[in-house]
Design an enzyme around this catalytic site. Structure first.
Site, PDB file in Angstrom:
ATOM      1  CG  ASP A 137      -0.256  -0.108   2.509  1.00  4.50           C
ATOM      2  OD1 ASP A 137       0.958  -0.359   2.502  1.00  4.50           O
ATOM      3  OD2 ASP A 137      -0.902   0.077   3.547  1.00  4.50           O
ATOM      4  CD  GLU A 138       4.819   2.297   2.979  1.00  4.46           C
ATOM      5  OE1 GLU A 138       5.246   3.464   3.065  1.00  4.46           O
ATOM      6  OE2 GLU A 138       4.875   1.481   3.909  1.00  4.46           O
TER       7      GLU A 138
END
Lengths: 370, 441
Positions: free
Chosen positions: B132-133
């Site tokens: 998620d990053e």
């Protein structure tokens, strides 16, 4: 003192069979021995790891004196196999040395007194029933392979025995696939037990798939016992709760795609695909095409394989991937000309059944397509 | 005597950089780095996919009735003080109306792929850090899209429109600052730290926010009177070097917002491994077992952070005479589980049989990622174990690597710690890992 004679061939056969009861990992050295006793007109052999399996067998023998001793299974099996054909004489002395004589060969094998040798307890208050050998053979053949071999989750190393509508139903799963098979014969009483897959594989080895001779099965609170002729296999039941297998069997209504293929053709195609797939976690991609089924496997290191086989299709086209060995296990056990593979969506479980029977259900989870 | 330590991780700072080049907290060539971080990723996906969960406190994680733990919490749940790694039962006590959802990693991976594909449209220089990053170096894309801020805004807008999810964006001249900026922007915000704002931006932050400053080093910094990065900025480089050795130099640079590490695209990882060289050669199996467990946990943690699972477990062992051997085991299923990695490594070590020989280095690696997973019919215990491991990862991420430890390591750690203490009385604790990214191109 044990003193008996029996034919070499019969002795060898039975020693081979019984020796499989030794695990070789027992913490008590004497449990790596075979218990041997002469009584009446039989020779009795027992080996057990006290946990998974106990194998107890008798053969006819000429008994000169009654007695018992234990000898290392490994050496006894090697010796029994190496002796020339003829009568073998077995005689133990007070120091538990076993003299084995046959033809010109003379062995003296160091044994151990029977005092510390342990056997599984007798079954009390057991539920008993019997099945033809061929039927139990098929039940075990079609389920036991799906049990897990991972000892860290003991419950899954067992096969669940239940009675559903008076029929014996066996269920095994290693969480990747599940096999469920019901008997044709009625066995009566309600019961439930989880029997070690290892013990059942031993039972399976002893069964004749063409014989209608009965196998007597007894299941108590703690033990299961199978009597196949002169051989008795027993095992401690596995304690615990078997996973709720019913919920993993897909609802028939969702299985809107069906592929019916020749068992043999699919088996052959998968065997060929596996040469490549083995390097890729056995992944084989199944794709329905107009003429039937396309099977492909890819490996970065090895290469590519593709094969098309004819199949009868129902429902929309689908592409999904399975572990080829999981499918082969079922195909080899199915015992039918054709199998039907029922599918819903690519990452949902598939169901395999012999096309002509509904008493055998094999649920297999797909693999991700990379 | 110092434990051999090498840090080759992607977070390693530009070590060879000349301190003299520092100009107002930025390097001479001004880069534009964006850090994109999805907000409450797992929980947000669940809320998106199930309208009945929207604007409700949602916890993704284990069953509160069977000792499950929180893997992710929606912002609504966070308002009740619920956070990752908290036992699910406790989460329910804090907020009885909280809705529990079992994690669906398949879906999270899928959405992650969509997010990364979207980001790739703005620059090929993208480095995903986890599901998620990601870091983006948009220095060369600015001409095309206007400005870094416009790129950041577009990314946020498109993630909202096409994926119905929110992301926070940090923009800064380097990775270190961009990540801090996105943290400052959370949730659903954008924060740009311009070169001239760097020192002020950093000054208010606590020292723990500096890369590589864990619990132990933060405690030491506080003892020395440095609570905020601003206080640290006042400290001359020589003093930090005197206190922290080589790492003092890095502290000095990072406190001024200086970080030269490049955004590394196309890092196709072939293996993830950790190894450790001991201060003294040893054949103490209890000690070696504890080290294996710790290395396995480090490897597992990195695998999970990158959503990787590998089939092959490799044990590396260097004897006192520097002879090095490796032993591998291939599992039927890919794994990212600490337990499975440890058990395999342990079995490999047992199979090697030291026979009294002493060992100077142990390493554990996992490779063979390019394998699709065999799915399961039945949720396995390991699903629960995996939730625990992921939760522990989060706690460590927030509170430092030693914040959660296995009882085994605490116990076994006495011998281990004793050994450490003896050889390194001034040890500043947990950074014992010799990290090695086995990324072959």
């Amino acid at each position: 003192m044990l003193d008996a004679t029996c034919p070499q061939e019969e002795l060898y056969d039975i020693v081979q069979t019984v020796a499989r009861g030794v695990s070789g990992r027992s913490t008590q050295p004497v449990q790596n021995n075979i218990y041997l006793s002469s009584q009446g007109d039989t020779l009795r052999l027992v080996a057990t790891d006290l946990e998974y399996v106990s194998i107890d067998a008798t053969i006819p023998a000429t008994v000169a004196d009654e007695g018992a001793t234990t000898v290392p299974a490994r050496y006894f099996a090697q010796i029994a196999g190496s002796l020339p054909a003829g009568e073998v004489s077995l005689a133990a002395n007070e120091a538990d040395t076993l003299a084995i004589a046959c033809g010109s060969a003379r062995y003296e094998i160091r044994g151990v007194a029977t005092d510390d040798f342990q056997m599984l307890p007798a079954l009390d208050e057991a539920v008993e029933f019997s099945l033809p050998q061929s039927e139990l053979h098929d039940l075990l053949r079609q389920t036991a392979f799906a049990a897990s071999t991972d000892e860290t989750r003991p419950i899954l190393t067992g096969v669940l025995f239940t009675v559903v509508d008076s029929k014996l139903q066996l269920v095994a799963t290693d969480t990747y696939r599940l096999a469920l098979c019901a008997s044709k014969s009625e066995v009566g009483q309600e019961q439930q037990a989880i029997v070690s897959g290892r013990a059942l594989n031993e039972v399976l080895r002893m069964l004749d798939d063409e014989s209608d001779a009965p196998v007597a099965v007894a299941i108590s609170e703690t033990l299961a016992r199978f009597e196949v002729g002169p051989i008795t296999v027993a095992s401690r039941l596995i304690e615990g709760e078997f996973p709720n297998y019913e919920k993993v069997i897909p609802d028939e209504d969702n299985l809107d795609k069906q592929v019916t293929v020749s068992t043999q053709e699919l088996e052959n195609a998968l065997g060929r695909a596996l040469i490549v797939a083995r390097e890729d976690a056995n992944r084989v991609v199944f794709e329905t095409i107009e003429s039937g089924l396309r099977i492909t496997a890819n490996s970065l290191d090895v290469g590519h394989v593709q094969e098309e086989i004819s199949a009868r299709l129902e429902g929309e086209a689908i592409e999904t991937a399975f572990n080829a060995t999981y499918m082969l296990n079922m195909l080899e056990a199915a015992g039918s000309e054709e199998v039907t593979i029922s599918l819903s969506r690519p990452l949902e479980p598939g169901v395999m059944r012999p096309s002509d029977r509904d008493d055998y259900t094999y649920v297999v989870m797909p693999m991700q397509i990379m | 005597m110092h434990r051999a330590q090498q840090v080759l991780g992607q977070r390693g700072c530009g070590r060879g950089a000349d301190t003299g080049k520092l100009v107002g907290g930025a390097a001479e060539v001004e880069r534009k780095i964006i850090h994109v971080d999805m907000d409450a990723f797992f929980a947000a996906i669940e809320q998106r996919d199930d309208p009945s969960l929207r604007s409700k406190p949602v916890v993704v994680g284990g069953d509160p009735d069977s000792r499950g733990v929180v893997a992710a919490a929606s912002y609504e749940a966070r308002a009740y003080g619920i956070h990752s790694a908290m036992p699910s039962s406790q989460a329910r006590r804090r907020c009885p109306q909280v809705v529990f959802v079992r994690p669906n990693h398949e879906t999270y991976r899928e959405v992650s792929t969509q997010v990364m594909a979207l980001l790739r449209e703005y620059t090929p220089v993208i480095e995903p850090l986890s599901v998620d990053e990601a870091f983006l170096d948009v220095t060369s894309s600015v001409g095309l899209f206007g400005s870094a801020r416009r790129i950041g805004e577009q990314i946020r807008g498109r993630i909202r429109e096409t994926l119905q999810l929110t992301a926070s964006v940090g923009i800064a001249p380097n990775k270190f600052l961009a990540k801090l900026a996105s943290e400052g922007a959370k949730p659903d915000g954008l924060l740009e730290v311009k070169p001239e704002e760097v020192l002020t931006f950093l000054a208010a932050l606590p020292v723990e926010r500096i890369w590589g400053v864990g619990e132990t080093r933060a405690a030491k910094l506080r003892r020395l009177g440095f609570t905020t990065i601003g206080q640290l900025q006042q400290c001359p480089a020589e003093e930090l070097v005197a206190q922290f050795g080589k790492q003092g130099e890095e502290l000095y640079k990072l406190a001024r917002g200086f970080d030269e590490s490049a955004v590394q695209p196309g890092r196709e990882r072939k293996s993830v491994s950790h190894e450790e060289t001991f201060a003294e050669d040893t054949n103490d199996m209890v000690f070696l077992g504890a080290i294996l467990l710790q290395l396995s946990e480090q490897v597992g943690r990195r695998l999970r952070a990158q959503e990787l699972k590998g089939c092959t477990i490799t044990l590396k062992l260097r004897y006192a005479d520097f002879r090095t051997i490796t032993r591998s085991k291939t599992l039927p299923q890919p794994t990212d589980s600490d337990k499975q990695i440890y058990e395999s490594a342990r079995a490999l070590l047992a199979a090697v049989g030291l026979g009294g020989r002493k060992v100077r280095l142990l390493g554990v690696g996992v490779s063979n990622f390019d394998v699709g997973e065999q799915l399961r019919l039945l949720a396995e215990d390991s699903a629960e174990a995996s939730a625990v491991e992921r939760a522990v990862d989060e706690v460590r991420e927030r509170f430092g690597p030693q914040s959660v430890r296995r009882a085994r390591l605490v116990d076994g750690g006495t011998a281990e710690e004793g050994r450490r203490q003896r050889v390194e009385p001034d040890s500043d604790g947990p950074q014992r890992k010799a990290v090695q990214d086995g990324n072959n191109q």
